[in-house]
Motif scaffolding. Sequence first.
Motif, PDB file in Angstrom:
ATOM      1  N   ILE A 275     -15.857  29.637  41.985  1.00  0.00           N
ATOM      2  CA  ILE A 275     -16.835  29.374  40.923  1.00  0.00           C
ATOM      3  C   ILE A 275     -18.176  30.051  41.193  1.00  0.00           C
ATOM      4  CG2 ILE A 275     -15.737  27.263  40.127  1.00  0.00           C
ATOM      5  CD1 ILE A 275     -17.926  25.675  41.571  1.00  0.00           C
ATOM      6  N   GLN A 276     -18.349  30.584  42.398  1.00  0.00           N
ATOM      7  CA  GLN A 276     -19.559  31.358  42.677  1.00  0.00           C
ATOM      8  C   GLN A 276     -19.376  32.815  42.269  1.00  0.00           C
ATOM      9  OE1 GLN A 276     -20.266  30.479  46.833  1.00  0.00           O
ATOM     10  NE2 GLN A 276     -21.515  28.701  46.331  1.00  0.00           N
ATOM     11  N   THR A 277     -18.181  33.153  41.811  1.00  0.00           N
ATOM     12  CA  THR A 277     -17.935  34.505  41.313  1.00  0.00           C
ATOM     13  C   THR A 277     -17.890  34.451  39.795  1.00  0.00           C
ATOM     14  OG1 THR A 277     -15.529  34.280  41.515  1.00  0.00           O
ATOM     15  CG2 THR A 277     -16.705  35.139  43.437  1.00  0.00           C
ATOM     16  N   ASP A 278     -16.897  35.080  39.194  1.00  0.00           N
ATOM     17  CA  ASP A 278     -16.845  35.135  37.728  1.00  0.00           C
ATOM     18  C   ASP A 278     -15.899  34.119  37.107  1.00  0.00           C
ATOM     19  OD1 ASP A 278     -14.553  36.305  38.704  1.00  0.00           O
ATOM     20  OD2 ASP A 278     -14.495  37.886  37.205  1.00  0.00           O
TER      21      ASP A 278
ATOM     22  N   ILE B 230     -14.549  30.587  35.554  1.00  0.00           N
ATOM     23  CA  ILE B 230     -15.082  29.496  34.743  1.00  0.00           C
ATOM     24  C   ILE B 230     -14.585  28.189  35.331  1.00  0.00           C
ATOM     25  CG2 ILE B 230     -15.046  28.388  32.470  1.00  0.00           C
ATOM     26  CD1 ILE B 230     -14.626  31.210  31.286  1.00  0.00           C
ATOM     27  N   TYR B 231     -15.497  27.251  35.494  1.00  0.00           N
ATOM     28  CA  TYR B 231     -15.154  25.931  36.024  1.00  0.00           C
ATOM     29  C   TYR B 231     -14.918  25.006  34.838  1.00  0.00           C
ATOM     30  CZ  TYR B 231     -15.312  22.002  39.265  1.00  0.00           C
ATOM     31  OH  TYR B 231     -14.994  20.910  40.022  1.00  0.00           O
ATOM     32  N   LEU B 232     -13.668  24.612  34.645  1.00  0.00           N
ATOM     33  CA  LEU B 232     -13.284  23.762  33.520  1.00  0.00           C
ATOM     34  C   LEU B 232     -13.045  22.343  34.018  1.00  0.00           C
ATOM     35  CD1 LEU B 232     -12.397  23.257  30.589  1.00  0.00           C
ATOM     36  CD2 LEU B 232     -10.123  24.083  31.238  1.00  0.00           C
ATOM     37  N   ASP B 233     -13.903  21.441  33.612  1.00  0.00           N
ATOM     38  CA  ASP B 233     -13.795  20.030  33.986  1.00  0.00           C
ATOM     39  C   ASP B 233     -13.153  19.313  32.807  1.00  0.00           C
ATOM     40  OD1 ASP B 233     -14.346  17.265  34.490  1.00  0.00           O
ATOM     41  OD2 ASP B 233     -16.003  17.863  35.804  1.00  0.00           O
ATOM     42  N   VAL B 234     -11.964  18.762  32.998  1.00  0.00           N
ATOM     43  CA  VAL B 234     -11.228  18.153  31.888  1.00  0.00           C
ATOM     44  C   VAL B 234     -11.314  16.624  31.898  1.00  0.00           C
ATOM     45  CG1 VAL B 234      -9.677  20.118  31.636  1.00  0.00           C
ATOM     46  CG2 VAL B 234      -8.995  18.209  33.102  1.00  0.00           C
ATOM     47  N   ARG B 235     -12.245  16.101  32.687  1.00  0.00           N
ATOM     48  CA  ARG B 235     -12.454  14.651  32.688  1.00  0.00           C
ATOM     49  C   ARG B 235     -13.131  14.231  31.388  1.00  0.00           C
ATOM     50  NH1 ARG B 235     -16.096  13.462  37.398  1.00  0.00           N
ATOM     51  NH2 ARG B 235     -17.011  15.421  36.707  1.00  0.00           N
ATOM     52  N   THR B 236     -13.183  12.929  31.147  1.00  0.00           N
ATOM     53  CA  THR B 236     -13.825  12.436  29.929  1.00  0.00           C
ATOM     54  C   THR B 236     -15.313  12.778  29.952  1.00  0.00           C
ATOM     55  OG1 THR B 236     -14.391  10.275  30.859  1.00  0.00           O
ATOM     56  CG2 THR B 236     -12.213  10.474  29.786  1.00  0.00           C
ATOM     57  N   VAL B 237     -15.929  12.740  28.786  1.00  0.00           N
ATOM     58  CA  VAL B 237     -17.365  13.007  28.667  1.00  0.00           C
ATOM     59  C   VAL B 237     -18.142  12.035  29.557  1.00  0.00           C
ATOM     60  CG1 VAL B 237     -19.325  12.975  27.069  1.00  0.00           C
ATOM     61  CG2 VAL B 237     -17.143  13.974  26.359  1.00  0.00           C
ATOM     62  N   GLU B 238     -17.715  10.781  29.588  1.00  0.00           N
ATOM     63  CA  GLU B 238     -18.400   9.761  30.385  1.00  0.00           C
ATOM     64  C   GLU B 238     -18.293  10.068  31.876  1.00  0.00           C
ATOM     65  OE1 GLU B 238     -17.306   8.337  26.430  1.00  0.00           O
ATOM     66  OE2 GLU B 238     -16.060   9.127  28.030  1.00  0.00           O
ATOM     67  N   GLU B 239     -17.104  10.463  32.340  1.00  0.00           N
ATOM     68  CA  GLU B 239     -16.923  10.807  33.752  1.00  0.00           C
ATOM     69  C   GLU B 239     -17.755  12.036  34.116  1.00  0.00           C
ATOM     70  OE1 GLU B 239     -12.345   9.184  34.269  1.00  0.00           O
ATOM     71  OE2 GLU B 239     -12.702  11.212  33.519  1.00  0.00           O
ATOM     72  N   PHE B 240     -17.769  13.024  33.231  1.00  0.00           N
ATOM     73  CA  PHE B 240     -18.540  14.237  33.453  1.00  0.00           C
ATOM     74  C   PHE B 240     -20.034  13.907  33.558  1.00  0.00           C
ATOM     75  CE2 PHE B 240     -20.772  18.064  31.925  1.00  0.00           C
ATOM     76  CZ  PHE B 240     -20.235  19.031  32.771  1.00  0.00           C
ATOM     77  N   ALA B 241     -20.508  13.016  32.690  1.00  0.00           N
ATOM     78  CA  ALA B 241     -21.925  12.649  32.677  1.00  0.00           C
ATOM     79  C   ALA B 241     -22.348  11.937  33.964  1.00  0.00           C
ATOM     80  CB  ALA B 241     -22.232  11.768  31.463  1.00  0.00           C
ATOM     81  N   LYS B 242     -21.405  11.264  34.618  1.00  0.00           N
ATOM     82  CA  LYS B 242     -21.718  10.549  35.865  1.00  0.00           C
ATOM     83  C   LYS B 242     -21.948  11.512  37.024  1.00  0.00           C
ATOM     84  CE  LYS B 242     -19.313   6.274  34.758  1.00  0.00           C
ATOM     85  NZ  LYS B 242     -18.167   5.417  35.084  1.00  0.00           N
ATOM     86  N   GLY B 243     -21.484  12.728  36.884  1.00  0.00           N
ATOM     87  CA  GLY B 243     -21.695  13.714  37.934  1.00  0.00           C
ATOM     88  C   GLY B 243     -20.682  14.827  37.851  1.00  0.00           C
TER      89      GLY B 243
ATOM     90  N   VAL C 117     -19.992  19.260  39.253  1.00  0.00           N
ATOM     91  CA  VAL C 117     -20.359  20.390  40.088  1.00  0.00           C
ATOM     92  C   VAL C 117     -21.449  21.215  39.424  1.00  0.00           C
ATOM     93  CG1 VAL C 117     -19.461  22.581  41.006  1.00  0.00           C
ATOM     94  CG2 VAL C 117     -18.079  20.512  41.133  1.00  0.00           C
ATOM     95  N   ASP C 118     -22.346  21.737  40.223  1.00  0.00           N
ATOM     96  CA  ASP C 118     -23.383  22.634  39.720  1.00  0.00           C
ATOM     97  C   ASP C 118     -22.817  24.052  39.769  1.00  0.00           C
ATOM     98  OD1 ASP C 118     -25.780  23.727  38.887  1.00  0.00           O
ATOM     99  OD2 ASP C 118     -26.675  23.681  40.883  1.00  0.00           O
TER     100      ASP C 118
END
Length: 96
Positions: free
Chosen positions: A17-20, A22-35, A37-38
């Motif tokens: 993810i430090q290259t080209d 795409i980091y795809l997070d498929v957790r729920t919106v609520e789980e994503f909002a809790k934290g 990856v930058d």
Amino acid sequence: SGAKVVTIDVREAKNLIQTDHIYLDVRTVEEFAKGHVDAAKIINIPYMLDTPKGRVKNPDFLKEISSVCNKEDHLVVLSHISGDSGGHLSAPKFVS
């Protein structure tokens, strides 16, 4: 032919993810909002949606991914282990 999917460790995911990739997070919106990856290229498209009747599969999941990703894109996918109330995450997957 379909995409190649392999399980990778966290260190390798971080390198990708430090290259080209795409980091795809498929957790729920609520789980994503809790934290989450930058990462420069991070998107949250939930595979499951929380509804008043419980969790249901996102009927627009593939359409949403297709609207932001190209077939040529390389993805690192993070998902939540289903049924894991401890909030643990599954190993990242690399899709090429």
